[in-house]
Scaffold this motif. Structure first.
Motif, PDB file in Angstrom:
ATOM      1  N   ALA A 188      13.664   1.898  -2.881  1.00  0.00           N
ATOM      2  CA  ALA A 188      13.714   0.488  -2.750  1.00  0.00           C
ATOM      3  C   ALA A 188      12.705   0.422  -1.376  1.00  0.00           C
ATOM      4  N   VAL A 189      12.592   1.189  -0.518  1.00  0.00           N
ATOM      5  CA  VAL A 189      11.699   1.120   0.818  1.00  0.00           C
ATOM      6  C   VAL A 189      10.335   1.209   0.254  1.00  0.00           C
ATOM      7  N   ALA A 190      10.073   2.307  -0.645  1.00  0.00           N
ATOM      8  CA  ALA A 190       8.711   2.230  -1.091  1.00  0.00           C
ATOM      9  C   ALA A 190       8.169   1.094  -1.782  1.00  0.00           C
ATOM     10  N   ARG A 191       8.952   0.632  -2.821  1.00  0.00           N
ATOM     11  CA  ARG A 191       8.790  -0.616  -3.518  1.00  0.00           C
ATOM     12  C   ARG A 191       8.404  -1.872  -2.526  1.00  0.00           C
ATOM     13  N   GLY A 192       9.373  -2.037  -1.339  1.00  0.00           N
ATOM     14  CA  GLY A 192       9.081  -2.787  -0.353  1.00  0.00           C
ATOM     15  C   GLY A 192       7.781  -2.807   0.164  1.00  0.00           C
ATOM     16  N   LEU A 193       7.348  -1.661   0.633  1.00  0.00           N
ATOM     17  CA  LEU A 193       6.073  -1.341   1.353  1.00  0.00           C
ATOM     18  C   LEU A 193       5.003  -1.614   0.268  1.00  0.00           C
ATOM     19  N   ALA A 194       5.079  -1.322  -0.891  1.00  0.00           N
ATOM     20  CA  ALA A 194       3.922  -1.560  -1.701  1.00  0.00           C
ATOM     21  C   ALA A 194       3.598  -2.992  -1.997  1.00  0.00           C
ATOM     22  N   LEU A 195       4.576  -3.743  -1.556  1.00  0.00           N
ATOM     23  CA  LEU A 195       4.163  -5.277  -1.404  1.00  0.00           C
ATOM     24  C   LEU A 195       3.307  -5.758  -0.359  1.00  0.00           C
ATOM     25  N   VAL A 196       3.208  -4.919   0.704  1.00  0.00           N
ATOM     26  CA  VAL A 196       2.408  -5.397   1.883  1.00  0.00           C
ATOM     27  C   VAL A 196       1.240  -4.547   2.274  1.00  0.00           C
ATOM     28  N   ASN A 197       1.415  -3.187   1.880  1.00  0.00           N
ATOM     29  CA  ASN A 197       0.471  -2.047   2.237  1.00  0.00           C
ATOM     30  C   ASN A 197      -0.399  -1.814   1.102  1.00  0.00           C
ATOM     31  N   PRO A 198      -2.018  -1.857   1.009  1.00  0.00           N
ATOM     32  CA  PRO A 198      -2.751  -1.893   0.203  1.00  0.00           C
ATOM     33  C   PRO A 198      -2.790  -0.645  -0.290  1.00  0.00           C
ATOM     34  N   MET A 212      -0.388   1.643  -0.513  1.00  0.00           N
ATOM     35  CA  MET A 212       1.163   1.813  -1.340  1.00  0.00           C
ATOM     36  C   MET A 212       0.974   0.902  -2.413  1.00  0.00           C
ATOM     37  N   GLY A 213       0.253  -0.165  -2.430  1.00  0.00           N
ATOM     38  CA  GLY A 213       0.261  -1.186  -3.532  1.00  0.00           C
ATOM     39  C   GLY A 213      -0.792  -0.344  -4.964  1.00  0.00           C
ATOM     40  N   ALA A 214      -1.315   0.596  -4.401  1.00  0.00           N
ATOM     41  CA  ALA A 214      -2.347   0.903  -5.457  1.00  0.00           C
ATOM     42  C   ALA A 214      -1.177   2.088  -6.223  1.00  0.00           C
ATOM     43  N   LEU A 215      -0.086   2.331  -5.858  1.00  0.00           N
ATOM     44  CA  LEU A 215       0.892   3.102  -6.472  1.00  0.00           C
ATOM     45  C   LEU A 215       1.943   2.536  -7.049  1.00  0.00           C
ATOM     46  N   LYS A 216       2.117   1.163  -6.899  1.00  0.00           N
ATOM     47  CA  LYS A 216       3.353   0.474  -7.241  1.00  0.00           C
ATOM     48  C   LYS A 216       3.711   0.754  -8.732  1.00  0.00           C
ATOM     49  N   MET A 217       2.788   0.931  -9.544  1.00  0.00           N
ATOM     50  CA  MET A 217       2.975   0.896 -10.987  1.00  0.00           C
ATOM     51  C   MET A 217       3.676   2.404 -11.092  1.00  0.00           C
ATOM     52  N   LEU A 218       3.414   3.396 -10.405  1.00  0.00           N
ATOM     53  CA  LEU A 218       4.046   4.752 -10.497  1.00  0.00           C
ATOM     54  C   LEU A 218       5.212   4.683  -9.853  1.00  0.00           C
ATOM     55  N   LEU A 219       5.825   4.109  -8.810  1.00  0.00           N
ATOM     56  CA  LEU A 219       7.023   4.659  -8.390  1.00  0.00           C
ATOM     57  C   LEU A 219       7.888   4.441  -9.110  1.00  0.00           C
ATOM     58  N   GLY A 220       9.121   5.438  -9.075  1.00  0.00           N
ATOM     59  CA  GLY A 220      10.038   5.752  -9.778  1.00  0.00           C
ATOM     60  C   GLY A 220       9.615   6.216 -11.322  1.00  0.00           C
TER      61      GLY A 220
END
Length: 334
Positions: free
Chosen positions: A277-287, A289-297
């Motif tokens: 949940a923390v990683a997905r939240g960071l992916a919304l604001v951190n470029p 992390m955003g590049a990895l949002k489709m991979l998380l989980g």
């Protein structure tokens, strides 16, 4: 085949493909965008007296491609447009990738090249799908309408464009694609693939926690050997080949391998995994992390059974590759 053009020979995969060709006795011509990089490229390859020609050609312009292709039996199209910052929109990455691929293919066709082997990616296969329990295969294509990242979109659409071109305008030109998962392996110098950044950040402590995702990994030397097989084997014409070593690994698996095999040299490698949940939240604001949002989980497992069956290709154990990657990064001058 005796004469081979490698596009993007100064890149990480391109350099290893060039080395594999030279060591196998081929005469190689490789393209660079900036001719001033030729001395650095030759020093990196470290093959004095090799049959290597370096020419200028840029994927963003027509100039130089026909001359680069003339006299070549095959082309390894490894070059891909890169950006030093996040793209403003998808087209900033997609259009150069598609247009550059078509420039290379037109030059290949017009010069009478027999076969082009294109470096695609797992990003053209495994993204934009619902979760699944079975490995991805070459029959799968990324869904570009599923909100995927610009890199995966560029790889998918440029590969699609390549197959369409060969089918409609190729006039007998043969095509094969190599679709690697995350590429690791020894570095030849300070310029290396972005896929190695995760290893580097674990080692230097700049990655304080691990992310929860799993993907395939493959050694760059095995990627190069698959390119050569796809170039020379008759059975490879018209085929896609995933390059991956065994099953996918979670990031925690990579960290565990380094801690177990490197001892004190892996003292900064993290042990904790960031809550999803923390990683997905960071992916919304951190470029980054955003590049990895489709991979998380997610677990993007894939199989190289086709390359093994049709071409006799075999990947080395990925655990050894992880260790050799880390050791080569640790050996770089600081």
């Amino acid at each position: 085949m005796t004469h081979v053009l490698v596009t993007g020979g100064s890149g990480y995969i391109g350099s290893w493909c060039t080395l594999a060709l030279l060591d196998a006795g081929f005469t190689v011509r490789t393209t660079v965008r900036d001719p001033a990089r030729e001395p650095q490229l030759r020093a990196t390859l470290n093959r004095p007296g090799a049959n290597l020609e370096v020419v200028r050609a840029d994927l963003s312009a027509d100039d130089g491609w026909r001359a680069a292709a003339d006299g070549c039996d095959a082309i390894l199209h490894v070059a891909s447009p890169t950006l030093t910052r996040p793209p403003r929109d998808d087209d900033e990455m997609v259009r150069p990738a598609v247009d550059g691929t078509l420039r290379v293919l037109r030059a290949a066709r017009d010069a009478g090249v027999r076969r082009v082997v294109m470096t695609s990616a797992i990003g053209a296969i495994a993204y934009g799908h619902p979760p699944r329990d079975t490995p991805f295969t070459e029959r799968d294509w990324t869904n570009v309408d599923a909100g995927i990242g610009p890199y995966q979109k560029s790889k998918t659409l440029s590969e699609r464009a390549a197959w369409d071109f060969v089918a409609g305008e190729g006039r007998g030109l043969e095509l094969a694609t190599v679709n690697p998962t995350a590429v690791l392996g020894p570095v030849l110098g300070p310029d290396y693939s972005p896929s190695l950044n995760g290893i580097a950040r674990m080692l230097d402590g700049s990655m304080p926690t691990l992310l929860k995702f799993a993907t395939g990994y493959v050694d760059v030397r095995d990627v190069a050997s698959l390119h050569l097989l796809a170039m020379t084997e008759p059975a490879a014409a018209g085929e896609r080949f995933i390059a991956t070593a065994g099953h996918s690994l979670w990031q925690r698996d990579i960290a565990r391998i380094m801690r177990e095999r490197l001892g004190e040299r892996a003292a900064k490698v993290p042990t904790r995994e960031m809550p999803l949940a923390v990683a997905r939240g960071l992916a919304l604001v951190n470029p980054q992390m955003g590049a990895l949002k489709m991979l998380l989980g997610r677990n993007l497992d894939a199989t190289s059974a086709k390359a093994e069956r049709l071409l006799g290709w075999k990947a080395r154990p990925i655990e050894d590759t992880v260790v050799e990657t880390a050791e080569s990064l640790l050996a770089l001058p600081r």
